[in-house]
Design a protein around this motif. Structure first.
Motif, PDB file in Angstrom:
ATOM      1  N   PRO A 134      -9.215 -16.379 -14.077  1.00 53.79           N
ATOM      2  CA  PRO A 134      -8.127 -17.325 -14.351  1.00 53.79           C
ATOM      3  C   PRO A 134      -7.361 -17.689 -13.088  1.00 53.79           C
ATOM      4  O   PRO A 134      -7.327 -16.934 -12.119  1.00 53.79           O
ATOM      5  CB  PRO A 134      -7.243 -16.545 -15.321  1.00 53.79           C
ATOM      6  CG  PRO A 134      -7.415 -15.117 -14.903  1.00 53.79           C
ATOM      7  CD  PRO A 134      -8.851 -15.000 -14.437  1.00 53.79           C
ATOM      8  N   ILE A 135      -6.740 -18.849 -13.108  1.00 53.35           N
ATOM      9  CA  ILE A 135      -5.767 -19.238 -12.093  1.00 53.35           C
ATOM     10  C   ILE A 135      -4.392 -19.135 -12.751  1.00 53.35           C
ATOM     11  O   ILE A 135      -4.147 -19.738 -13.797  1.00 53.35           O
ATOM     12  CB  ILE A 135      -6.012 -20.672 -11.588  1.00 53.35           C
ATOM     13  CG1 ILE A 135      -7.398 -20.778 -10.956  1.00 53.35           C
ATOM     14  CG2 ILE A 135      -4.935 -21.081 -10.587  1.00 53.35           C
ATOM     15  CD1 ILE A 135      -7.792 -22.193 -10.617  1.00 53.35           C
ATOM     16  N   LEU A 136      -3.498 -18.335 -12.170  1.00 52.39           N
ATOM     17  CA  LEU A 136      -2.197 -18.064 -12.769  1.00 52.39           C
ATOM     18  C   LEU A 136      -1.073 -18.703 -11.975  1.00 52.39           C
ATOM     19  O   LEU A 136      -1.124 -18.780 -10.743  1.00 52.39           O
ATOM     20  CB  LEU A 136      -1.957 -16.553 -12.860  1.00 52.39           C
ATOM     21  CG  LEU A 136      -2.994 -15.727 -13.636  1.00 52.39           C
ATOM     22  CD1 LEU A 136      -2.604 -14.250 -13.623  1.00 52.39           C
ATOM     23  CD2 LEU A 136      -3.134 -16.226 -15.063  1.00 52.39           C
ATOM     24  N   ASP A 137      -0.071 -19.164 -12.697  1.00 54.84           N
ATOM     25  CA  ASP A 137       1.158 -19.631 -12.072  1.00 54.84           C
ATOM     26  C   ASP A 137       1.899 -18.394 -11.553  1.00 54.84           C
ATOM     27  O   ASP A 137       2.228 -17.500 -12.338  1.00 54.84           O
ATOM     28  CB  ASP A 137       2.010 -20.368 -13.108  1.00 54.84           C
ATOM     29  CG  ASP A 137       3.278 -20.967 -12.514  1.00 54.84           C
ATOM     30  OD1 ASP A 137       3.893 -20.324 -11.631  1.00 54.84           O
ATOM     31  OD2 ASP A 137       3.670 -22.063 -12.937  1.00 54.84           O
ATOM     32  N   PRO A 138       2.155 -18.298 -10.239  1.00 52.12           N
ATOM     33  CA  PRO A 138       2.760 -17.083  -9.688  1.00 52.12           C
ATOM     34  C   PRO A 138       4.163 -16.810 -10.217  1.00 52.12           C
ATOM     35  O   PRO A 138       4.621 -15.665 -10.202  1.00 52.12           O
ATOM     36  CB  PRO A 138       2.772 -17.343  -8.177  1.00 52.12           C
ATOM     37  CG  PRO A 138       2.690 -18.833  -8.046  1.00 52.12           C
ATOM     38  CD  PRO A 138       1.884 -19.308  -9.203  1.00 52.12           C
ATOM     39  N   ARG A 139       4.840 -17.849 -10.717  1.00 48.13           N
ATOM     40  CA  ARG A 139       6.204 -17.643 -11.224  1.00 48.13           C
ATOM     41  C   ARG A 139       6.215 -17.101 -12.643  1.00 48.13           C
ATOM     42  O   ARG A 139       7.073 -16.276 -12.989  1.00 48.13           O
ATOM     43  CB  ARG A 139       6.968 -18.973 -11.192  1.00 48.13           C
ATOM     44  CG  ARG A 139       7.150 -19.570  -9.794  1.00 48.13           C
ATOM     45  CD  ARG A 139       7.650 -20.998  -9.925  1.00 48.13           C
ATOM     46  NE  ARG A 139       6.727 -21.811 -10.725  1.00 48.13           N
ATOM     47  CZ  ARG A 139       7.050 -22.970 -11.275  1.00 48.13           C
ATOM     48  NH1 ARG A 139       8.284 -23.426 -11.185  1.00 48.13           N
ATOM     49  NH2 ARG A 139       6.149 -23.658 -11.952  1.00 48.13           N
ATOM     50  N   SER A 141       3.113 -16.158 -14.499  1.00 47.73           N
ATOM     51  CA  SER A 141       1.860 -15.466 -14.857  1.00 47.73           C
ATOM     52  C   SER A 141       1.129 -16.180 -15.988  1.00 47.73           C
ATOM     53  O   SER A 141       0.296 -15.591 -16.673  1.00 47.73           O
ATOM     54  CB  SER A 141       2.121 -14.003 -15.256  1.00 47.73           C
ATOM     55  OG  SER A 141       2.601 -13.274 -14.157  1.00 47.73           O
ATOM     56  N   ARG A 142       1.435 -17.447 -16.174  1.00 48.62           N
ATOM     57  CA  ARG A 142       0.775 -18.252 -17.196  1.00 48.62           C
ATOM     58  C   ARG A 142      -0.515 -18.836 -16.618  1.00 48.62           C
ATOM     59  O   ARG A 142      -0.568 -19.239 -15.452  1.00 48.62           O
ATOM     60  CB  ARG A 142       1.717 -19.374 -17.637  1.00 48.62           C
ATOM     61  CG  ARG A 142       1.211 -20.214 -18.789  1.00 48.62           C
ATOM     62  CD  ARG A 142       2.215 -21.327 -19.112  1.00 48.62           C
ATOM     63  NE  ARG A 142       1.759 -22.140 -20.223  1.00 48.62           N
ATOM     64  CZ  ARG A 142       1.996 -21.869 -21.494  1.00 48.62           C
ATOM     65  NH1 ARG A 142       2.711 -20.795 -21.813  1.00 48.62           N
ATOM     66  NH2 ARG A 142       1.551 -22.659 -22.455  1.00 48.62           N
ATOM     67  N   HIS A 305      -4.197 -13.038 -29.916  1.00 48.41           N
ATOM     68  CA  HIS A 305      -5.090 -14.198 -29.871  1.00 48.41           C
ATOM     69  C   HIS A 305      -4.481 -15.390 -29.144  1.00 48.41           C
ATOM     70  O   HIS A 305      -5.169 -16.375 -28.898  1.00 48.41           O
ATOM     71  CB  HIS A 305      -5.494 -14.580 -31.300  1.00 48.41           C
ATOM     72  CG  HIS A 305      -6.392 -13.570 -31.934  1.00 48.41           C
ATOM     73  ND1 HIS A 305      -6.053 -12.877 -33.074  1.00 48.41           N
ATOM     74  CD2 HIS A 305      -7.621 -13.104 -31.575  1.00 48.41           C
ATOM     75  CE1 HIS A 305      -7.032 -12.036 -33.395  1.00 48.41           C
ATOM     76  NE2 HIS A 305      -7.986 -12.156 -32.503  1.00 48.41           N
ATOM     77  N   TYR A 306      -3.198 -15.275 -28.809  1.00 45.77           N
ATOM     78  CA  TYR A 306      -2.587 -16.253 -27.913  1.00 45.77           C
ATOM     79  C   TYR A 306      -1.620 -15.546 -26.989  1.00 45.77           C
ATOM     80  O   TYR A 306      -0.795 -14.730 -27.423  1.00 45.77           O
ATOM     81  CB  TYR A 306      -1.827 -17.353 -28.674  1.00 45.77           C
ATOM     82  CG  TYR A 306      -1.024 -18.209 -27.703  1.00 45.77           C
ATOM     83  CD1 TYR A 306      -1.683 -19.100 -26.861  1.00 45.77           C
ATOM     84  CD2 TYR A 306       0.355 -18.052 -27.572  1.00 45.77           C
ATOM     85  CE1 TYR A 306      -0.978 -19.844 -25.926  1.00 45.77           C
ATOM     86  CE2 TYR A 306       1.067 -18.789 -26.634  1.00 45.77           C
ATOM     87  CZ  TYR A 306       0.397 -19.682 -25.815  1.00 45.77           C
ATOM     88  OH  TYR A 306       1.088 -20.398 -24.862  1.00 45.77           O
ATOM     89  N   THR A 307      -1.721 -15.869 -25.706  1.00 46.30           N
ATOM     90  CA  THR A 307      -0.763 -15.352 -24.733  1.00 46.30           C
ATOM     91  C   THR A 307      -0.802 -16.206 -23.474  1.00 46.30           C
ATOM     92  O   THR A 307      -1.875 -16.566 -22.977  1.00 46.30           O
ATOM     93  CB  THR A 307      -1.060 -13.884 -24.367  1.00 46.30           C
ATOM     94  OG1 THR A 307      -0.069 -13.434 -23.436  1.00 46.30           O
ATOM     95  CG2 THR A 307      -2.416 -13.710 -23.719  1.00 46.30           C
ATOM     96  N   ARG A 308       0.345 -16.601 -22.999  1.00 44.90           N
ATOM     97  CA  ARG A 308       0.527 -17.257 -21.693  1.00 44.90           C
ATOM     98  C   ARG A 308      -0.463 -18.406 -21.433  1.00 44.90           C
ATOM     99  O   ARG A 308      -1.047 -18.513 -20.368  1.00 44.90           O
ATOM    100  CB  ARG A 308       0.403 -16.227 -20.568  1.00 44.90           C
ATOM    101  CG  ARG A 308       1.526 -15.187 -20.578  1.00 44.90           C
ATOM    102  CD  ARG A 308       1.323 -14.150 -19.515  1.00 44.90           C
ATOM    103  NE  ARG A 308       0.204 -13.279 -19.804  1.00 44.90           N
ATOM    104  CZ  ARG A 308      -0.623 -12.763 -18.886  1.00 44.90           C
ATOM    105  NH1 ARG A 308      -0.471 -13.059 -17.613  1.00 44.90           N
ATOM    106  NH2 ARG A 308      -1.602 -11.974 -19.247  1.00 44.90           N
ATOM    107  N   GLY A 309      -0.647 -19.255 -22.457  1.00 44.09           N
ATOM    108  CA  GLY A 309      -1.501 -20.429 -22.282  1.00 44.09           C
ATOM    109  C   GLY A 309      -2.962 -20.211 -22.583  1.00 44.09           C
ATOM    110  O   GLY A 309      -3.772 -21.131 -22.443  1.00 44.09           O
TER     111      GLY A 309
END
Length: 436
Positions: A134-139, A141-142, A305-309
């Protein structure tokens, strides 16, 4: 060289099996721009029984797929159960919610058919695209995208030149993990399987034989451990005719037995087939491919089943039916449910409102399958006891009405509203049972 816009989408779906293709198809039909990333190229093989219950047929119809005999599908009338020297044929029930026939089609053809249907709906399908993480938003973690290897040799099992693959990044505000039991994407997001949920294993091969045009899917309930021949194991063997001169033959075993993981399943399969009638010709000489195995993740064994996008569908979320090991119907159904939730979220204007819609996905799954999967967990624990398994196989088949009820329960084939007394009992049990 791909442009930036070609590497961006409203939603990225990782994995073009039944779960991923179903998700992508329904998203595209809702007007979203979808990237469907498949690590290998079609056609490609998957370990499966190739048999589809009426529940799976319903999902094919919802994807606009022609399930007629003229379009290459082999139809079946129901399930034939073999145990204790008794044979019982049970037709699929007459329901408003599902058709009264099942299907057989090889996974190499089936998966490609679904992926091409999704592509025809507007999905951008990329084959030989192996997602590495995954590529995560550093601010926050999404998840905001995925990194992948694209090109020849990108797939884990590809035979091409690995040097030809190139590193690519794809971006989207939402990602769907449809990458099967291994689901490296979910694991990279910190979602690991739950050990308190059932797990199965299936082994299968194809055999040339004269019974390839059978009107019924066939299930054998007496599988034994070679070290303790009188001990029945929780699971069944299957013989599904393919209509092309071969049958898909295999077995599935649950981990609720103490023998799980200690049995040579390939040897068990050979011993079982050696005891079938000689005229069936189920010999090693007629086996056309190696005996291969795969894991069956059951009863929501990976959460949330859903978390952070990130949304999980199919085997990635452990959605195989604990009662019978069926995965394709639930893969496709969860894909459609996820697509509905995503479409609703995309229509919202604010961040909070979008997240509120997305966070409803686990509740919808729980409401749809939670009680039924909990019943399945109780069931697999019971049949993990050899005495219970023996009693069920010896006594059950002598009561056709009980077996009709059992077929509806195990295959999850009821009318959700109305229906007969059996439907109301099964639906009532699922509603009052705590959710998985």
């Amino acid at each position: 060289m791909q442009s930036l816009s070609e590497n961006q989408a409203d939603v990225i779906v990782v994995g073009a099996g039944p779960a991923g293709s179903s998700t992508a198809y329904h998203l595209a039909k809702a007007g979203l721009d979808v990237l469907l990333l498949e690590k290998t190229s079609f056609p490609r093989e998957k370990i499966c029984g190739d048999g589809l219950t009426p529940r799976a047929v319903t999902q094919l119809v919802r994807m606009g797929i022609d399930t007629s005999v003229d379009n290459g599908w082999l139809h079946n009338r129901g399930l034939r159960i073999m145990a204790g020297g008794v044979q019982l044929e049970l037709d699929w029930p007459e329901l408003a919610a599902h058709p009264n026939y099942g299907l057989v089609r090889p996974r190499s053809d089936f998966d490609e058919l679904l992926a091409r249907q999704a592509k025809g709906a507007g999905v951008r399908l990329l084959e030989n695209c192996n997602v590495s993480g995954p590529i995560l938003d550093p601010r926050t973690s999404r998840i905001v995208g995925v990194s992948a290897k694209l090109g020849a040799g990108a797939g884990d099992d590809a035979a091409g030149d690995a040097g030809a693959a190139r590193e690519v990044e794809f971006r989207a505000p939402l990602v769907v993990a449809a990458d099967g039991n291994s689901t490296r994407l979910s694991i990279a997001m910190g979602l690991h399987k739950r050990e308190d949920r059932p797990m199965g294993v299936a082994y299968r091969a194809y055999y040339k034989n004269p019974r390839h045009n059978d009107d019924y899917l066939e299930s054998w309930l007496e599988l034994t451990d070679s070290k303790q021949p009188d001990r029945l194991l929780p699971g069944y063997g299957w013989i599904f005719g393919m209509g092309d001169g071969t049958s898909n033959i295999g077995l599935g075993i649950l981990d609720t037995s103490k023998a799980f993981g200690k049995v040579d399943y390939r040897d068990m399969m050979r011993r079982w087939l050696a005891g079938t009638p000689e005229e069936w010709e189920l010999t090693e000489d007629n086996r056309t491919c190696p005996i291969r195995g795969a894991a069956l993740p059951m009863g929501f064994n990976r959460k949330p089943h859903y978390t952070r996008g990130l949304l999980l569908v199919g085997d990635a979320g452990g959605m195989v039916n604990p009662f019978n090991g069926e995965g394709i119907a639930y893969a496709m159904e969860s894909g459609e449910l996820a697509a509905r939730v995503i479409a609703q979220a995309k229509a919202r204007t604010g961040t909070y409102e979008r997240e509120l819609a997305l966070s409803d996905y686990p509740r919808i799954l729980g409401e749809t399958y939670g009680g039924y999967y909990t019943l399945g967990r109780v069931f697999v624990k019971l049949i993990g006891n050899p005495k219970v398994m023996k009693l069920a196989t010896q006594r059950g088949l002598s009561h056709p009405m009980l077996m009709k009820f059992t077929l509806k329960l195990l295959a999850n084939l009821t009318d959700p509203r109305g229906g007969d007394a059996m439907d109301r009992i099964i639906n009532g049990l699922a509603k009052v049972t705590p959710r998985a």
